[in-house]
Design a protein around this motif. Structure first.
Motif, PDB file in Angstrom:
ATOM      1  N   SER A   1      66.260  52.801 -72.436  1.00  0.00           N
ATOM      2  CA  SER A   1      65.136  53.678 -72.757  1.00  0.00           C
ATOM      3  C   SER A   1      64.182  53.006 -73.736  1.00  0.00           C
ATOM      4  O   SER A   1      62.955  53.137 -73.636  1.00  0.00           O
ATOM      5  CB  SER A   1      65.627  55.021 -73.310  1.00  0.00           C
TER       6      SER A   1
ATOM      7  N   ARG B   1      62.184  50.507 -71.812  1.00  0.00           N
ATOM      8  CA  ARG B   1      61.171  51.219 -71.035  1.00  0.00           C
ATOM      9  C   ARG B   1      59.962  51.560 -71.904  1.00  0.00           C
ATOM     10  O   ARG B   1      58.805  51.366 -71.504  1.00  0.00           O
ATOM     11  CB  ARG B   1      61.761  52.493 -70.433  1.00  0.00           C
TER      12      ARG B   1
ATOM     13  N   ARG C   1      59.158  65.161 -65.095  1.00  0.00           N
ATOM     14  CA  ARG C   1      60.514  64.626 -65.160  1.00  0.00           C
ATOM     15  C   ARG C   1      61.077  64.815 -66.561  1.00  0.00           C
ATOM     16  O   ARG C   1      60.347  64.751 -67.546  1.00  0.00           O
ATOM     17  CB  ARG C   1      60.529  63.138 -64.801  1.00  0.00           C
TER      18      ARG C   1
ATOM     19  N   ALA D   1      62.532  63.603 -69.831  1.00  0.00           N
ATOM     20  CA  ALA D   1      62.339  62.315 -70.509  1.00  0.00           C
ATOM     21  C   ALA D   1      63.659  61.581 -70.721  1.00  0.00           C
ATOM     22  O   ALA D   1      63.675  60.353 -70.853  1.00  0.00           O
ATOM     23  CB  ALA D   1      61.641  62.539 -71.847  1.00  0.00           C
TER      24      ALA D   1
ATOM     25  N   ARG E   1      65.209  61.154 -66.474  1.00  0.00           N
ATOM     26  CA  ARG E   1      64.216  60.688 -65.499  1.00  0.00           C
ATOM     27  C   ARG E   1      64.232  61.447 -64.185  1.00  0.00           C
ATOM     28  O   ARG E   1      63.594  61.058 -63.210  1.00  0.00           O
ATOM     29  CB  ARG E   1      64.376  59.190 -65.213  1.00  0.00           C
TER      30      ARG E   1
ATOM     31  N   PRO F   1      62.394  55.372 -61.927  1.00  0.00           N
ATOM     32  CA  PRO F   1      63.364  56.456 -62.128  1.00  0.00           C
ATOM     33  C   PRO F   1      64.641  56.272 -61.319  1.00  0.00           C
ATOM     34  O   PRO F   1      65.662  56.891 -61.635  1.00  0.00           O
ATOM     35  CB  PRO F   1      62.594  57.707 -61.679  1.00  0.00           C
TER      36      PRO F   1
ATOM     37  N   TRP G   1      69.974  52.337 -66.369  1.00  0.00           N
ATOM     38  CA  TRP G   1      69.895  53.460 -67.306  1.00  0.00           C
ATOM     39  C   TRP G   1      71.225  54.200 -67.366  1.00  0.00           C
ATOM     40  O   TRP G   1      71.691  54.586 -68.441  1.00  0.00           O
ATOM     41  CB  TRP G   1      68.785  54.400 -66.849  1.00  0.00           C
TER      42      TRP G   1
ATOM     43  N   TYR H   1      69.023  63.493 -57.852  1.00  0.00           N
ATOM     44  CA  TYR H   1      67.746  62.850 -57.540  1.00  0.00           C
ATOM     45  C   TYR H   1      67.287  63.208 -56.132  1.00  0.00           C
ATOM     46  O   TYR H   1      66.123  63.550 -55.913  1.00  0.00           O
ATOM     47  CB  TYR H   1      67.881  61.334 -57.689  1.00  0.00           C
TER      48      TYR H   1
END
Length: 236
Positions: free
Chosen positions: A6, A9, A29, A31, A34, A66, A71, A213
């Motif tokens: 993060s 990013r 989205r 935070a 994602r 994403p 991550w 997702y």
């Protein structure tokens, strides 16, 4: 949620000339995970410990996507570091990490593309050392370029995985079933190193992430009591 990916990013976004817009990004989205807010994944982040560590070398836009699964690794494995890869510049913090005496780095890459004397298929970091798995977080084409053009990695053994399954990752297309996403690779490395609980947690978390997702993408209802979610519950 602030972890290595993060933070990378955020740093990468600060250098962007124009905003990065992910596909299907019309809805807000979360935070932290994602995923579109109605399908938020945050309550399903597992808690586990591991002796192993992961170092992600991330191609330019990977931290922004994403669908990136590096991550997820940082969510699960506390000792995860992440660095943006550049061909001509190497961060001093990365070199210091690789030189730290507590770690035995392994660069994870298919052995068929490497000199045989560098290739290992098991993990034996030696007394007093912990395994540090260096993962090239990129498309296959990008990863091959990164491997060739990172001479500071040449001194480390190459861990060549020999999986007996096909990839379950459903969020990006690959022409080959033996190309695995970064989280799948990390889970295999953890298992080899004896971190079975962390490996199982990461595998289960990846499946829940994919379910949320794709549910958001296709506006599908979530069943929080289905087999995918039940598999992750012991690690929460």
């Amino acid at each position: 949620m602030s972890h290595a990916v993060s933070r990378l990013r955020t740093e990468r976004l600060s250098r962007s000339i124009k905003p990065f817009v992910a596909r299907g990004a019309r809805a807000p989205r979360c935070a932290d995970c994602r995923v579109i807010a109605d399908y938020c994944l945050c309550a399903w982040r597992p808690r586990t410990a591991a002796e192993s560590a992961v170092c992600l070398l991330m191609h330019d836009t990977e931290p922004l996507k994403p669908t990136n699964t590096g991550w997820l690794i940082a969510d699960v494995i506390a000792d995860t570091t992440a660095f943006g890869w550049q061909r001509t510049v190497v961060e001093q913090d990365l070199l210091a990490l690789l030189d730290h005496p507590q770690w035995q780095p392994y660069i994870v890459f298919p052995g068929e593309f490497v000199e045989s004397q560098r290739v290992v298929t098991g993990v034996d970091p030696g007394e007093g050392k912990r395994p540090l798995f260096i993962l090239l977080d990129a498309t296959w084409t990008e990863a091959r370029k990164m491997f060739r053009k990172s001479p500071y990695l040449d001194r480390f053994p190459v861990l060549s995985l020999q999986p007996d399954q096909i990839s379950r990752y459903r969020l990006r297309r690959s022409k080959r079933d033996d190309h695995f996403c970064t989280a799948e690779v990390a889970a295999m490395c953890l298992e080899l190193a004896g971190d079975q609980v962390a490996a199982q947690a990461l595998d289960a978390y990846l499946d829940v992430f994919s379910t949320h997702y794709l549910g958001a993408k296709f506006q599908l209802p979530l069943d929080l009591d289905d087999a995918v979610h039940q598999r992750l519950k012991p690690f929460l």
